[in-house]
Design a protein around this motif. Structure first.
Motif, PDB file in Angstrom:
ATOM      1  N   SER A 191       9.484  -0.672  -2.670  1.00 27.67           N
ATOM      2  CA  SER A 191       8.174  -0.051  -2.500  1.00 27.67           C
ATOM      3  C   SER A 191       7.126  -1.028  -3.037  1.00 27.67           C
ATOM      4  O   SER A 191       7.465  -1.960  -3.758  1.00 27.67           O
ATOM      5  CB  SER A 191       8.126   1.246  -3.290  1.00 27.67           C
ATOM      6  OG  SER A 191       8.240   0.959  -4.665  1.00 27.67           O
ATOM      7  N   PRO A 192       5.832  -0.828  -2.708  1.00 30.37           N
ATOM      8  CA  PRO A 192       4.813  -1.739  -3.236  1.00 30.37           C
ATOM      9  C   PRO A 192       4.837  -1.806  -4.758  1.00 30.37           C
ATOM     10  O   PRO A 192       4.591  -2.860  -5.346  1.00 30.37           O
ATOM     11  CB  PRO A 192       3.492  -1.127  -2.763  1.00 30.37           C
ATOM     12  CG  PRO A 192       3.824  -0.123  -1.754  1.00 30.37           C
ATOM     13  CD  PRO A 192       5.270   0.217  -1.856  1.00 30.37           C
TER      14      PRO A 192
ATOM     15  N   TYR B  60       1.578 -15.707   0.919  1.00 29.89           N
ATOM     16  CA  TYR B  60       0.442 -15.302   1.746  1.00 29.89           C
ATOM     17  C   TYR B  60       0.309 -13.776   1.677  1.00 29.89           C
ATOM     18  O   TYR B  60       1.302 -13.058   1.604  1.00 29.89           O
ATOM     19  CB  TYR B  60       0.659 -15.719   3.202  1.00 29.89           C
ATOM     20  CG  TYR B  60       0.425 -17.189   3.474  1.00 29.89           C
ATOM     21  CD1 TYR B  60       0.049 -18.062   2.464  1.00 29.89           C
ATOM     22  CD2 TYR B  60       0.562 -17.706   4.760  1.00 29.89           C
ATOM     23  CE1 TYR B  60      -0.173 -19.404   2.730  1.00 29.89           C
ATOM     24  CE2 TYR B  60       0.348 -19.050   5.026  1.00 29.89           C
ATOM     25  CZ  TYR B  60      -0.016 -19.897   4.010  1.00 29.89           C
ATOM     26  OH  TYR B  60      -0.231 -21.228   4.267  1.00 29.89           O
TER      27      TYR B  60
ATOM     28  N   GLN C 284      -0.381  -9.976   2.883  1.00 26.05           N
ATOM     29  CA  GLN C 284      -0.308  -9.159   4.087  1.00 26.05           C
ATOM     30  C   GLN C 284      -1.456  -8.168   4.022  1.00 26.05           C
ATOM     31  O   GLN C 284      -1.810  -7.713   2.948  1.00 26.05           O
ATOM     32  CB  GLN C 284       1.037  -8.444   4.141  1.00 26.05           C
ATOM     33  CG  GLN C 284       2.177  -9.457   4.151  1.00 26.05           C
ATOM     34  CD  GLN C 284       3.529  -8.833   4.334  1.00 26.05           C
ATOM     35  OE1 GLN C 284       3.727  -7.668   4.018  1.00 26.05           O
ATOM     36  NE2 GLN C 284       4.456  -9.603   4.841  1.00 26.05           N
ATOM     37  N   TYR C 285      -1.987  -7.833   5.216  1.00 30.95           N
ATOM     38  CA  TYR C 285      -3.259  -7.111   5.188  1.00 30.95           C
ATOM     39  C   TYR C 285      -3.140  -5.740   4.535  1.00 30.95           C
ATOM     40  O   TYR C 285      -4.094  -5.220   3.996  1.00 30.95           O
ATOM     41  CB  TYR C 285      -3.837  -6.999   6.601  1.00 30.95           C
ATOM     42  CG  TYR C 285      -3.296  -5.845   7.398  1.00 30.95           C
ATOM     43  CD1 TYR C 285      -4.036  -4.666   7.505  1.00 30.95           C
ATOM     44  CD2 TYR C 285      -2.052  -5.909   8.018  1.00 30.95           C
ATOM     45  CE1 TYR C 285      -3.533  -3.599   8.217  1.00 30.95           C
ATOM     46  CE2 TYR C 285      -1.553  -4.848   8.717  1.00 30.95           C
ATOM     47  CZ  TYR C 285      -2.295  -3.690   8.822  1.00 30.95           C
ATOM     48  OH  TYR C 285      -1.792  -2.620   9.500  1.00 30.95           O
ATOM     49  N   ASN C 286      -1.939  -5.151   4.563  1.00 31.69           N
ATOM     50  CA  ASN C 286      -1.810  -3.779   4.058  1.00 31.69           C
ATOM     51  C   ASN C 286      -1.331  -3.717   2.613  1.00 31.69           C
ATOM     52  O   ASN C 286      -1.006  -2.654   2.119  1.00 31.69           O
ATOM     53  CB  ASN C 286      -0.857  -2.994   4.964  1.00 31.69           C
ATOM     54  CG  ASN C 286       0.473  -3.708   5.134  1.00 31.69           C
ATOM     55  OD1 ASN C 286       0.617  -4.872   4.759  1.00 31.69           O
ATOM     56  ND2 ASN C 286       1.456  -3.034   5.676  1.00 31.69           N
TER      57      ASN C 286
ATOM     58  N   PRO D 209      -1.541  -3.622  -1.437  1.00 31.56           N
ATOM     59  CA  PRO D 209      -2.571  -3.196  -2.385  1.00 31.56           C
ATOM     60  C   PRO D 209      -3.183  -4.394  -3.125  1.00 31.56           C
ATOM     61  O   PRO D 209      -2.568  -5.462  -3.201  1.00 31.56           O
ATOM     62  CB  PRO D 209      -1.827  -2.287  -3.358  1.00 31.56           C
ATOM     63  CG  PRO D 209      -0.382  -2.441  -3.082  1.00 31.56           C
ATOM     64  CD  PRO D 209      -0.202  -3.145  -1.789  1.00 31.56           C
ATOM     65  N   PHE D 210      -4.349  -4.174  -3.652  1.00 29.11           N
ATOM     66  CA  PHE D 210      -5.089  -5.250  -4.312  1.00 29.11           C
ATOM     67  C   PHE D 210      -4.268  -5.912  -5.416  1.00 29.11           C
ATOM     68  O   PHE D 210      -4.251  -7.127  -5.564  1.00 29.11           O
ATOM     69  CB  PHE D 210      -6.397  -4.695  -4.885  1.00 29.11           C
ATOM     70  CG  PHE D 210      -7.217  -5.712  -5.615  1.00 29.11           C
ATOM     71  CD1 PHE D 210      -8.033  -6.594  -4.932  1.00 29.11           C
ATOM     72  CD2 PHE D 210      -7.164  -5.807  -7.004  1.00 29.11           C
ATOM     73  CE1 PHE D 210      -8.782  -7.537  -5.599  1.00 29.11           C
ATOM     74  CE2 PHE D 210      -7.903  -6.753  -7.682  1.00 29.11           C
ATOM     75  CZ  PHE D 210      -8.719  -7.622  -6.973  1.00 29.11           C
ATOM     76  N   TYR D 211      -3.571  -5.069  -6.212  1.00 31.61           N
ATOM     77  CA  TYR D 211      -2.859  -5.649  -7.353  1.00 31.61           C
ATOM     78  C   TYR D 211      -1.772  -6.615  -6.919  1.00 31.61           C
ATOM     79  O   TYR D 211      -1.432  -7.544  -7.636  1.00 31.61           O
ATOM     80  CB  TYR D 211      -2.326  -4.559  -8.298  1.00 31.61           C
ATOM     81  CG  TYR D 211      -1.508  -3.457  -7.649  1.00 31.61           C
ATOM     82  CD1 TYR D 211      -0.189  -3.655  -7.290  1.00 31.61           C
ATOM     83  CD2 TYR D 211      -2.056  -2.201  -7.419  1.00 31.61           C
ATOM     84  CE1 TYR D 211       0.568  -2.651  -6.718  1.00 31.61           C
ATOM     85  CE2 TYR D 211      -1.311  -1.179  -6.848  1.00 31.61           C
ATOM     86  CZ  TYR D 211       0.003  -1.413  -6.487  1.00 31.61           C
ATOM     87  OH  TYR D 211       0.743  -0.405  -5.914  1.00 31.61           O
TER      88      TYR D 211
ATOM     89  N   TYR E 110      -9.032 -15.329   4.138  1.00 30.78           N
ATOM     90  CA  TYR E 110      -9.221 -14.142   3.290  1.00 30.78           C
ATOM     91  C   TYR E 110     -10.676 -14.039   2.827  1.00 30.78           C
ATOM     92  O   TYR E 110     -11.176 -12.954   2.576  1.00 30.78           O
ATOM     93  CB  TYR E 110      -8.343 -14.175   2.036  1.00 30.78           C
ATOM     94  CG  TYR E 110      -6.867 -14.380   2.278  1.00 30.78           C
ATOM     95  CD1 TYR E 110      -6.275 -14.012   3.479  1.00 30.78           C
ATOM     96  CD2 TYR E 110      -6.062 -14.929   1.290  1.00 30.78           C
ATOM     97  CE1 TYR E 110      -4.924 -14.218   3.694  1.00 30.78           C
ATOM     98  CE2 TYR E 110      -4.716 -15.129   1.494  1.00 30.78           C
ATOM     99  CZ  TYR E 110      -4.144 -14.780   2.699  1.00 30.78           C
ATOM    100  OH  TYR E 110      -2.823 -14.978   2.893  1.00 30.78           O
TER     101      TYR E 110
ATOM    102  N   VAL F 191     -12.931  -8.332   5.133  1.00 27.37           N
ATOM    103  CA  VAL F 191     -13.870  -7.239   4.920  1.00 27.37           C
ATOM    104  C   VAL F 191     -13.732  -6.645   3.517  1.00 27.37           C
ATOM    105  O   VAL F 191     -14.647  -6.031   3.003  1.00 27.37           O
ATOM    106  CB  VAL F 191     -13.684  -6.108   5.948  1.00 27.37           C
ATOM    107  CG1 VAL F 191     -14.317  -6.500   7.262  1.00 27.37           C
ATOM    108  CG2 VAL F 191     -12.227  -5.760   6.107  1.00 27.37           C
TER     109      VAL F 191
END
Lengths: 454, 837
Positions: B313-314, B343, B345-347, B349-351, B379, B383
């Motif tokens: 999991s994340p 690198y 991945q767009y999905n 989480p920030f941490y 990056y 957005v």
């Protein structure tokens, strides 16, 4: 130090305690409230989402999100973070094994059973067991199964939509202990090959990075715990050594399936893996991953995305999105969503779908300036196009491609696997001619991070 | 379970008063009935009670009814009752007494499940005056024929220990546990005994020598091998416990190390990340002194770690990535070809993204920088503003660590052309740092920066950077005086004191270069500055004003001195702290990026926190014999460590003023929380030390005064002095610093210090004994002790030697304070003879 947890609790999205178990009594009151407030109003160093682990006044809080619920552990000790997070995930899995389906309602209805489980899983902060198999002999409450009819409405892809990275169990939603009403237990075993693929395309369509993260997931309802042999296709090999994993070409044409690395469940024996690619195991009750694998070898992209942006004067532009399914026409992808961030000064978007489009929807989210295109189904080999006319509230300056994109995509493709890893056969060793349990081997591919730059 | 505090009533959470008394009544009605069929009714009622308890309603008032109802053979009911009792007994000891009877009876039930459950509940009451009822059932539980009961009993001993230490020790339960640990056929019983013994002996170790010995014994070869040989019998969680213990074991020879690694090799392929990380920690610890093998271990663990990152999991990815991050920053070259794995991945989480950006920064080298920076630039257009900012910072960090910054500078300047405010802001700060390191790029940068309208820059940090550049490169920027003038005239609109400070300085600099054009701006700025309510701004304005009044040429020298480029920006963390975090691999220290003493109180640092150090001392010495031959202990005391880092800081002020000022500058504006915390801590230790040195100075004065009085008898040291590490630590904590000074080791001394052993042996010939050593060249750290020959009063010394400066920092503590100066001079004379032929 060996991991000791002080408390375990599950909070709903609103912050209500669904279960709360204190094992050590060394954390002051109100930890659940402190935790929830912290997570809800997290804002630190530009982060807007609380990390899974943080410390408030000497108490360490760990949490994982499972089906929208927060599974939390607290401790004062300097424990192994992987240990506690893995444990939280495993507690969720054990509860799911028992309840058949995990959500807030199921937890609330079964909280006594959940307490019973928690008492056996952890004693005075020390983990005793998380094996559904072992726990069975200690657990006496019967699960109250939540209305299964309602679950069907989630649709075939519904089960995959929970969480955004790791999908939860896919096999079935029936408890490992509950008996089917009116009939005896059905002998069956489920093997799911689940692959999450990540791909990044450059603006010219060149593949920059690609990775497959796969799991062979098993859920067994076989009585008497017979040994199971799972044979993979012969082309599978596990790469070792310091070879650069982004070494494209070469091997890919030969049909070899080269995994970068993999790991196995405790119960798996690899004695004959090198000879005939066979995994043998006695599957314990409940759902578990037989094997996790990772592959960076080049593979065929299931979808190609083409984005064209045409500026039409200084206050308008047109975006043309094309998506093409590169797999066989006998296969369908479902629940496809394509998203693209638009320039912040976009004020209006009008969409033009292809003629005769069915099961498609478009949306422009004003809050985050994002274009969203969803398709219920894409048949292999087909191509779909969307035109979006953008209107800006201020004049364009500079390059619009710097202000928009990248395009990202999520999808599910049942009965497809990108890695070409296959289960050749599933053998159940049981001394009886009449014994022929149901065997389900299912493949599914899902987008993890599928991004095309513009 | 202490019930969470009451909450206000909401539809899902009734306030409870009426319901509880209702329940009480119903329970009372059912309590008397033993007829078959009543169990279902009881179950429903019990369930209600437990559900109220969960949401925080106080149901302790039905205690006696619950106990009355518990006379049943229904195990589900019993379990609910046990849960309830365990929750309320602690706060209702009188009521708890009611339960003793039936729990004791259940402990003798013929069903082992019931025996186990009852024993668990009995031990969970947490009521001190009931412990006498525990000893009997626990004793028989440990001997029970059923492994479930023994499992419960072994944890029960630990529970008893926490309620009453003396009861637990008097019953000799630890010895029983040890026997079980070494003989029980059930692996979970063994694991529980091990956990319980670790906890008990670690807590006892500071009180008794015997306990300290017992704790050491858990790490003896015999026990370690016994556990390793059974490793596959343990479940995955117990395996983690065992691996953690084994990682504290110090093997005597390298064959042992290879045998252990062969045995555990397949643990790296375990699907449970906790097992894999525990194994990795062990492998890293075992091979610390064998550079080549240690590097092979890094290569070997790469793939399993990456698999864990992508299979969990994340949250799990985050925990693993944090460890990978630590390894990457320690050995970037090993991971430099794996950069694509970091690198984003767009999905994610920030941490997770933040860690990955850090790793990309760390692995960037000549061969991959171009690709990494290209990726980061993608990056930067993201957005997600936080990620965009972090990515730009990452590009800047790479630029500051590379030799060839040409391409990067171009990229940075392109950021400025994107005309996104947050991008511009971040980039300006970076360009400023870049110019301080590479003044040769000023021409290119200034051309672009000059085009930025200061109106588009609002963030204080960015504005300060822009203003700094306007002042510093006033001669190259056509409009500089006028932009500054505009800013000075709108003084009141500038809410940030930091920006106003920079503005004052920039106007002064500009004035020195282009006096006629800047005169107006200077006047405005000084006038506004003098009237400023902010003390620092006011003071600086006044200072400049007086300076100009005094002499303009001198002012120029003060404001615009010739500058040297900054060669290295100060690292935010000392090597010592980084090493300490590495020693605490597979713990929260890695997540928080702080050693445990910064966020945990002593008792929770871990049962082996002390012996942990025993294992670690080979760091830096890189020689296996150092581990085996001397008993080496590095003190774990907060004060010890802080004093070192604080010294480093002081040193850096002396040696490199610019690095220091940069740190102070950064710290004042941004400073991640951890950093500013760190600064705060060391800051107040500095002041503390100042106080100490002050009082030292007085001591010296007194000492001087005393020299006229008759000299006391010369100090003699005991050549065979002995002191065990824990008493050393204890004393070190308790005693005040008697002498603290810097002495010279001399070139010859530094040269002779090829291994710490040399100095240790030398000092021993002067009856000064080493108890611990560590550190990494050029900074070596030693702890010595000595004893007076006539009585057994001790002298403790901390000695940090810097090989490059040939200086040593001494701290002496003494039982007998009056002789500490005498001892210090013996010590110094011994040191001064080191390395002489």
């Amino acid at each position: 130090m060996s991991a000791i947890i002080s408390q375990f609790f599950v909070l709903s999205q609103r912050g209500d305690n669904i279960v709360f178990r204190d094992y050590r009594g060394d954390i002051p009151k109100g930890s659940a409230e402190i935790f929830f407030r912290k997570v809800k109003f997290w804002k630190q160093d530009g982060e807007e989402e609380a990390p899974p682990i943080f410390n408030v006044d000497g108490v360490n809080y760990f949490h994982v999100k499972v089906v929208g619920l927060l599974f939390v552990a607290t401790t004062r000790a300097n424990v192994s973070p992987s240990f506690v997070l893995e444990l939280l995930q495993r507690i969720a899995r054990v509860i799911k094994d028992y309840l058949g389906f995990l959500n807030e309602e199921a937890l609330r209805k079964n909280f006594v059973l959940v307490y019973e489980l928690l008492d056996e899983v952890v004693d005075f902060g020390y983990v005793q067991t998380t094996s559904t198999e072992v726990l069975k002999s200690y657990i006496f409450n019967e699960p109250i199964v939540v209305d299964a009819a309602r679950l069907a409405s989630l649709g075939p892809g519904g089960l995959f939509m929970q969480g955004h990275k790791r999908m939860p169990g896919t096999a079935v939603t029936k408890s490992v202990v509950a008996n089917e009403p009116g009939s005896r237990r059905r002998e069956e075993i489920f093997v799911d090959i689940i692959e999450k693929i990540s791909m990044t395309f450059s603006s010219s369509g060149y593949i920059l990075t690609s990775e497959i993260d796969g799991t062979i997931q098993m859920k067994s309802y076989l009585s008497g715990n017979p040994e199971v042999r799972l044979a993979l296709n012969d082309e599978v090999s596990i790469g070792r050594g310091g070879r650069s994993v982004y070494d494209y070409g070469g091997s890919s044409g030969s049909g070899a399936v080269i995994l970068d690395d993999c790991n196995f469940h405790e119960s798996v024996h690899l004695d004959s893996f090198d000879v005939d690619r066979t995994l043998s195991l006695v599957p314990p009750d409940g759902e578990f991953p037989v094997m996790n694998y990772r592959m960076t070898q080049e593979f065929k992209a299931p979808f190609r995305i083409n984005t064209l942006i045409e500026e039409a004067g200084s206050l308008r532009a047109e975006v043309i999105l094309k998506v093409r399914a590169e797999f066989a026409s006998s296969i369908n992808a479902n629940t496809i969503v394509i998203q693209m961030p638009l320039p912040t000064y976009t004020s209006r978007v009008s969409f033009e779908m292809e003629p005769g489009a069915v099961g498609q929807a478009t949306d422009f989210k004003e809050s985050n300036r994002r274009l969203e295109w969803s398709l219920k189904k894409i048949v292999g080999g087909s191509e779909h196009t969307l035109r979006a006319k953008l209107t800006f509230s201020q004049e364009l300056h500079g390059n619009i491609t710097k202000e928009a994109g990248p395009v990202s995509m999520t999808f599910i493709i049942p009965m497809y696997n990108a890695s070409r890893l296959q289960v050749k056969y599933l053998q159940i060793a049981k001394m009886s001619k009449t014994y022929n349990p149901y065997r389900w081997v299912r493949y599914i591919t899902q987008a993890n991070s599928y991004v095309a730059r513009i | 379970m202490p019930p969470p505090p009451q909450r206000s009533a909401s539809p899902s959470q009734p306030s409870g008063k009426g319901e509880v008394s209702d329940l009480k009544l119903q329970l009372r009605q059912l309590a008397g009935i033993r007829a078959p069929g009543t169990d279902d009714g009881k179950r429903d009622l019990f369930k209600k009670v437990i559900s109220y308890m969960t949401i925080g309603i106080d149901v302790s008032s039905v205690f006696s009814e619950m106990v009355m109802c518990s006379a049943t053979s229904d195990i589900v009911l019993k379990k609910m009752c046990y849960l309830y009792v365990g929750n309320y007994a602690k706060h209702n000891p009188d009521l708890a007494l009611l339960t003793i009877n039936f729990l004791q009876r259940d402990c003798k039930d013929e069903d082992p499940m019931i025996r186990g459950l009852a024993l668990r509940s009995l031990c969970s009451l947490r009521v001190a005056n009931l412990v006498e009822y525990l000893v009997g059932p626990l004793g028989s539980g440990l001997k029970d024929s059923n492994s479930y009961v023994r499992m419960v009993a072994s944890v029960g001993v630990l529970k008893l220990y926490h309620i009453s230490v003396s009861t637990c020790l008097d019953a000799d339960f630890p010895a029983t546990l040890k026997h079980l640990m070494l003989n029980d056929p059930d692996a979970q019983v063994v694991a529980n005994c091990l956990s319980a013994l670790q906890e008990i002996w670690s807590l006892e170790a500071s009180k008794s020598e015997e306990a300290a010995r017992e704790r050491e014994d858990l790490l003896s070869k015999q026990i370690i091998y016994y556990l390793l040989n059974r490793i596959r019998e343990f479940n995955e969680w117990a395996q983690c416990t065992v691996l953690e213990v084994v990682s504290k074991y110090v093997p005597a020879e390298s064959n042992e190390i290879f045998d252990m690694m062969d045995l555990l090799e397949d643990r790296l392929q375990h699907a449970n990340g906790a097992v894999v990380l525990a194994t990795i920690k062990l492998f890293l610890q075992l091979t610390l002194s064998m550079t080549d093998v240690h590097q092979q271990v890094y290569e070997r663990i790469k793939a399993p770690l990456l698999t864990l990152v992508s299979s969990g999991s994340p949250e799990q990815s985050y925990a693993v990535l944090s460890h990978l991050h630590l390894l990457v920053t320690r050995a970037p070259f090993i991971f430099s070809s794996d950069y694509k794995h970091f690198y984003c991945q767009y999905n994610e989480p920030f941490y997770v993204k933040k860690l990955k950006l850090d790793m990309l920064t760390a692995v960037a080298n000549e061969s991959n920088t171009y690709e990494i920076v290209s990726e980061l630039c993608e990056y930067a257009a993201n957005v997600d503003i936080s990620i965009a900012r972090e990515s730009i910072r990452a590009v800047g960090k790479i630029a500051l660590q590379q030799y060839d910054v040409n391409a990067i500078v171009d990229r940075l300047l392109q950021f400025l052309e994107m005309e996104k405010d947050h991008v511009t802001a971040e980039t300006l700060v970076l360009v400023k740092d870049l110019l301080r390191k590479y003044p040769q790029w000023s021409h290119d940068c200034i051309a672009v920066v000059g085009n930025i309208s200061s109106n588009n820059v609002q963030e204080p940090k960015a504005k300060a950077a822009l203003i700094w550049m306007l002042g510093e490169y006033a001669q190259d920027m056509q409009d500089a005086p006028y932009i500054l003038e505009d800013l000075a005239e709108n003084w009141d609109e500038e809410y940030s004191a930091e920006v106003r400070l920079h503005l004052l300085t920039a106007v002064m600099k500009c004035f020195m270069r282009r006096p006629p054009e800047t005169q107006k701006a200077l006047g405005a700025a000084l006038a506004a500055g003098l009237a400023d309510f902010h003390q620092d701004v006011h003071d600086r304005a006044l200072f400049y004003y007086r300076l100009l009044q005094h002499n303009v040429t001198v002012s120029e020298q003060v404001v615009n001195p010739p500058k040297q480029a900054v060669s290295v920006f100060a690292d935010t963390q000392s090597n010592e702290i980084k090493d300490r975090i590495f020693d605490e691999f597979n713990s929260l220290s890695v997540i928080y990026q702080k050693p445990s003493y910064m966020f945990t109180d002593k008792e929770h640092r871990g049962p082996f926190a002390f012996s942990e150090e025993l294992g670690n001392l080979s760091i830096g010495t890189e020689s296996a014999n150092a581990v085996a031959s001397v008993q080496l202990v590095e003190a774990n005391d907060k004060d010890l460590l802080l004093s070192t880092s604080e010294k480093e800081e002081i040193k850096s002020t002396n040696n490199n003023g610019s690095a220091y000022s940069d740190r102070a500058y950064d710290g004042s504006i941004s400073g991640t929380t951890s950093q500013s915390q760190l600064d705060l801590v060391s800051l107040d230790h500095t002041s503390q030390q100042n106080v100490q040195t002050d009082s030292m100075a007085i001591d010296d004065l007194l000492g001087l005064g005393m020299s006229i009085t008759p000299t006391p008898a010369p100090l003699k040291l005991n050549a065979k002095a002995s002191l065990d590490p824990s008493s050393f630590q204890q004393k070190w904590r308790q005693l005040p610093i008697a002498v603290s000074q810097e002495i010279s080791v001399g070139r010859q001394g530094a040269a002779a210090l090829t291994t710490p052993q040399n100095l240790i042996r030398h000092m021993q010939t002067h009856s000064i004994h080493c108890i611990a050593s560590g550190g990494q060249p050029p900074n070596l750290k030693f702890f010595f002790f000595a004893q007076k020959a006539e009585d057994s009063s001790n002298y403790l010394v901390e000695c940090i030697i810097n090989l490059s400066t040939c200086k040593a920092q001494l701290k002496v503590k003494a039982d007998d304070q009056s002789t500490s100066n005498a001892f210090s001079s013996i010590f110094q004379s011994a040191m001064s003879k080191f390395g002489l032929p």
